[in-house]
Scaffold this motif. Structure first.
Motif, PDB file in Angstrom:
ATOM      1  N   ALA A 198     -24.212  26.948 -19.079  1.00 51.59           N
ATOM      2  CA  ALA A 198     -25.209  27.613 -18.236  1.00 51.59           C
ATOM      3  C   ALA A 198     -26.498  26.800 -18.181  1.00 51.59           C
ATOM      4  O   ALA A 198     -27.147  26.709 -17.132  1.00 51.59           O
ATOM      5  N   LEU A 199     -26.895  26.198 -19.307  1.00 53.79           N
ATOM      6  CA  LEU A 199     -28.092  25.366 -19.330  1.00 53.79           C
ATOM      7  C   LEU A 199     -27.883  24.063 -18.576  1.00 53.79           C
ATOM      8  O   LEU A 199     -28.740  23.637 -17.798  1.00 53.79           O
ATOM      9  N   ALA A 200     -26.738  23.421 -18.795  1.00 49.58           N
ATOM     10  CA  ALA A 200     -26.489  22.127 -18.172  1.00 49.58           C
ATOM     11  C   ALA A 200     -26.388  22.240 -16.658  1.00 49.58           C
ATOM     12  O   ALA A 200     -26.931  21.409 -15.922  1.00 49.58           O
ATOM     13  N   ASP A 201     -25.715  23.285 -16.170  1.00 47.87           N
ATOM     14  CA  ASP A 201     -25.489  23.428 -14.737  1.00 47.87           C
ATOM     15  C   ASP A 201     -26.437  24.412 -14.070  1.00 47.87           C
ATOM     16  O   ASP A 201     -26.347  24.614 -12.852  1.00 47.87           O
ATOM     17  N   THR A 241     -31.524  31.124 -21.699  1.00 49.38           N
ATOM     18  CA  THR A 241     -30.307  31.811 -21.264  1.00 49.38           C
ATOM     19  C   THR A 241     -30.164  33.143 -21.980  1.00 49.38           C
ATOM     20  O   THR A 241     -30.709  33.355 -23.066  1.00 49.38           O
ATOM     21  N   ILE A 242     -29.416  34.017 -21.334  1.00 49.29           N
ATOM     22  CA  ILE A 242     -28.899  35.236 -21.953  1.00 49.29           C
ATOM     23  C   ILE A 242     -27.401  34.996 -22.171  1.00 49.29           C
ATOM     24  O   ILE A 242     -26.677  34.638 -21.236  1.00 49.29           O
ATOM     25  N   ASN A 243     -26.933  35.174 -23.407  1.00 45.80           N
ATOM     26  CA  ASN A 243     -25.550  34.862 -23.752  1.00 45.80           C
ATOM     27  C   ASN A 243     -24.868  36.070 -24.389  1.00 45.80           C
ATOM     28  O   ASN A 243     -25.480  36.795 -25.171  1.00 45.80           O
ATOM     29  N   MET A 244     -23.601  36.263 -24.044  1.00 49.34           N
ATOM     30  CA  MET A 244     -22.803  37.337 -24.638  1.00 49.34           C
ATOM     31  C   MET A 244     -21.472  36.761 -25.090  1.00 49.34           C
ATOM     32  O   MET A 244     -20.801  36.070 -24.326  1.00 49.34           O
ATOM     33  N   ALA A 287     -20.014  34.375 -22.172  1.00 54.53           N
ATOM     34  CA  ALA A 287     -20.631  34.445 -20.842  1.00 54.53           C
ATOM     35  C   ALA A 287     -22.126  34.217 -21.008  1.00 54.53           C
ATOM     36  O   ALA A 287     -22.753  34.792 -21.896  1.00 54.53           O
ATOM     37  N   ALA A 288     -22.695  33.383 -20.161  1.00 46.55           N
ATOM     38  CA  ALA A 288     -24.130  33.088 -20.268  1.00 46.55           C
ATOM     39  C   ALA A 288     -24.717  32.899 -18.880  1.00 46.55           C
ATOM     40  O   ALA A 288     -24.050  32.405 -17.966  1.00 46.55           O
ATOM     41  N   VAL A 289     -25.980  33.278 -18.734  1.00 46.49           N
ATOM     42  CA  VAL A 289     -26.683  33.184 -17.448  1.00 46.49           C
ATOM     43  C   VAL A 289     -28.060  32.589 -17.702  1.00 46.49           C
ATOM     44  O   VAL A 289     -28.785  33.051 -18.589  1.00 46.49           O
TER      45      VAL A 289
END
Length: 471
Positions: free
Chosen positions: A112-115, A152-155, A137-139
């Motif tokens: 999520a961070l890279a892209d 990011t928020i990660n689950m 899952a991360a956003v």
């Protein structure tokens, strides 16, 4: 590992390649720990509130909720499941540890961070073997004011648990975090999402910038030209709106006058693939250069594709611009052979008048006059959004009059206060300025029009740090 790569999605495959290049061990997560995390940022406070509330609603669900900063440093974690907590501790997915691609290889939050895009990484798609027991899952969360990546928020849950709703839950939490940041940050207008652009540089429009007189601007342009003459791939860095694209175009056209210069500005991450297909073939066209403006916003996979497309040998047909060299995707940064910084407009007050007259002429198709006190006000303002803000202010003023005076400038140009104002304070400040900048206005007349004493007026002028040339 090649046969395993064939089974994963293109974005994940690109991340695996980067993980191998970084030297990440596929056998174990090698911990990188920092002794402290920043718990005072607006992002941390808002994300903690959102994730804390979400955690309270999950009951005994075996899910780990995490937030990271923009470098993949885990800032906080929540989970009610003791087995999940112990398991995450063993792989160092815990506060104070870095979990980006360089440290932990392909995983949800790293991708999520890279892209800069929502990411779901399932079991065998993880690069490091011990992570394959999880689905992540991360956003990414962007600063609603600047558009910068904040974290990011990660689950994370067990592989055998349902992951259908995991990404949707993460997207909801990230959206709520950004909305709370917007509200807590003063409610400033959020920066528009990037649209993505590809356009030709019109040579005539460079004339105004080429004539600028400040020493620091001239030095930046000459440094850029020297780099291009030497055949080095140029990266132009600086604050948003300083004129980085203009410096890049001036540098190229000084060396090859007949060269066609295209500017390509990245769109939102889900539209990048089509945007690349539109202009990357031009890198092999004769007498053509592409300025990739805002290259620091490119997803890592897109940066990888761009690096592969740049012809080797001869003068590179590419110039990059970015907020800073450090913000570039790593593989693009490795291509940069020369870095030139464009100074912000507040360090170039002698350029303001020339730019203002050029922008007004461009807008009205003829010369527009400025009063001396209007020019002094423009030169004395700090221009936090640089040349982009000056262009907007001048176009707005020139659209209202043939002679720009103080009354035609936005109130913030005449107010040096750095504190965000409430809506009522803005209304009061603007009304005071309207009275003070009226033709022939005096402090006595302005106070009378406002229905306040002169002492109160002077106190308000000091309160809002109003700067009115000639008064």
């Amino acid at each position: 590992m090649d046969h395993e790569l064939d089974a994963v999605r293109p974005r994940v495959r690109a991340s695996w390649v980067r993980s191998e290049q970084y030297g990440v061990s596929p056998e174990a997560v090698e911990p990188v720990f920092t002794g402290s995390v920043d718990t005072g940022s607006l992002f941390y406070r808002c994300a903690a509130e959102v994730l804390g509330a979400l955690h309270d609603t999950l009951g005994t669900e075996p899910v780990g909720l995490m937030m990271t900063d923009h470098e993949g440093l885990v800032l906080a974690r929540w989970s009610v499941d003791a087995d999940m907590n112990r398991s995450l501790d063993r792989v160092h997915l815990a506060p104070g540890f870095y979990f980006g691609e360089r440290t932990a290889g392909t995983n949800g939050l790293a991708l999520a961070l890279a892209d800069r895009s929502p990411s779901l990484v399932r079991s065998g798609e993880h690069f490091v073997a011990p992570l394959r027991r999880y689905t992540c899952a991360a956003v990414p969360v962007l600063d609603p004011r600047s558009g910068d990546l904040t974290g990011t928020i990660n689950m994370t849950t067990w592989t055998e648990e349902s992951s259908d709703l995991l990404l949707a839950l993460a997207q909801s939490a990230a959206g709520n975090t950004a909305a709370l940041m917007h509200a807590r940050g003063g409610g400033q207008v959020a920066r528009a999402l990037p649209r993505g652009e590809v356009f030709h540089v019109v040579t005539d429009r460079l004339a105004g910038t080429e004539a600028l007189v400040s020493r620091v601007w001239s030095h930046a342009v000459e440094e850029a030209r020297s780099a291009v003459r030497a055949g080095r791939l140029l990266t132009v860095v600086g604050e948003p709106g300083t004129g980085k694209t203009a410096v890049a175009a001036l540098a190229r056209q000084a060396v090859a006058r007949r060269e066609r210069v295209l500017v390509a500005r990245p769109p939102a991450s889900d539209e990048v693939e089509a945007w690349l297909a539109l202009w990357v073939p031009e890198l092999r066209a004769p007498d053509t250069c592409v300025v990739v403006a805002g290259a620091d916003a490119l997803p890592a996979w897109a940066a990888d594709q761009l690096v592969a497309a740049v012809p080797r040998g001869g003068v590179p047909p590419l110039v990059l611009t970015a907020a800073s060299f450090e913000a570039l995707p790593e593989r693009l940064g490795a291509l940069a052979e020369a870095v030139v910084e464009v100074p912000p407009l507040r360090h170039r007050p002698e350029d303001v008048e020339l730019l203002a007259r050029s922008f007004a002429r461009e807008h009205r198709r003829r010369d527009v006059q400025f009063t001396p006190r209007a020019l002094r006000a423009l030169a004395g303002y700090s221009w936090p959004e640089n040349v982009r803000e000056l262009r907007s202010v001048v176009r707005e003023a020139a659209g209202r009059t043939d002679v720009v005076d103080l009354a035609h400038l936005r109130p913030e140009v005449l107010s040096a206060g750095s504190r965000p104002l409430t809506r009522l304070e803005q209304l009061e400040r603007d009304e005071i300025l309207r009275c003070l900048t009226a033709p022939g206005a005096t402090a006595v007349q302005a106070a009378a029009d406002l229905g306040i004493s002169r002492a109160t007026l002077y106190r308000k002028i000091h309160q809002y740090d109003l700067r009115i040339p000639g008064r």
